[in-house]
Design a protein around this motif. Structure first.
Motif: not given
Length: 249
Positions: A42-45, A48-57, A64-72
């Protein structure tokens, strides 16, 4: 194919909301849906650039998805420091070099708005005026007419009764856009904010003429004015906060 294998084949195809919904179906579905591989997909969709690292930031892609995708959630504004009772608006309108409208409008008059639209206005404009969303409108008394071919400009200053200071909202802006379908003519100006707000810019104030066609082709019969800041403020409290940030002189 087992039930678990089916779920692992389907889950990568879901969007975030559907995958999150699957987590509340049962413990088995929750355990499978929490697999970070699905959330990385889902994050790659989305990023995409954030999934180029070997490990999630962050700890996981799920986090990551839960934090930034949810509506503020919309934050509740503190009560504004200004009141419409503290303000008066100085409105001047010209056709070419002829002054056709010049009024000092107390803030509460904008609050009262156009209570009873005149008969004969278009249905679209009537729906606009009767819509419950916050609007700053005033009737034009006496009404005036404008030839379609003439250049029409407007200026709006706002004064504070509590400090005798003045700010500019619109400075000789031209009504460049006439929407005949909604029977409104529009002009705008970018607001000039105080130096204390250096990162606030690009917000426009709009002034609109509400008109009817008086039977003579190319002549606008103006019966009302409207001012709004819809790009940044859509409630009375938001408008007052925006006005408070202007460059008061």
């Amino acid at each position: 194919m087992t039930n678990e294998e089916i779920l692992k084949a389907v889950f990568p195809l879901l969007d975030g909301l559907d995958l999150a919904s699957c987590m509340v179906v049962s413990k088995q579905w929750k355990d499978i849906a929490r697999d970070d591989y699905f959330w990385k997909c889902l994050c790659a969709r989305r990023w995409p650039s954030i999934c180029k690292r070997p490990n999630p930031p962050t700890v996981t892609y799920f986090k990551l998805y839960q934090t930034f995708y949810k509506r503020q959630q919309r934050r509740t504004l503190l009560p504004p420091r200004l009141s419409l009772d503290d303000l008066e608006f100085f409105i001047d309108i010209w056709t070419e070099d002829k002054l056709i409208f010049s009024e000092v409008v107390p803030g509460p008059v904008f609050q009262n708005g156009i209570k009873i639209p005149p008969p004969g206005i278009s249905d679209m404009l009537r729906y606009h005026l009767e819509d419950p969303e916050y609007k700053m409108t005033i009737p034009v008394e006496p009404r005036f007419t404008i030839p379609w071919s003439q250049t029409v400009t407007a200026s709006v200053l706002v004064g504070r009764k509590d400090s005798n200071r003045v700010a500019c909202i619109i400075n000789k802006s031209r009504f460049d856009y006439i929407d005949r379908s909604s029977h409104r003519a529009h002009a705008f100006e970018y607001l000039d904010f105080a130096p204390a707000y250096p990162f606030t810019s690009g917000i426009r104030a709009w002034i609109s003429l509400h008109f009817m066609e008086d039977g003579n082709e190319g002549v606008l019969d103006v019966f009302g004015l409207e001012m709004d800041f819809c790009e940044a403020a859509s409630t009375k409290e938001e408008v007052l906060w925006l006005l408070d940030m202007l460059d008061w002189k």
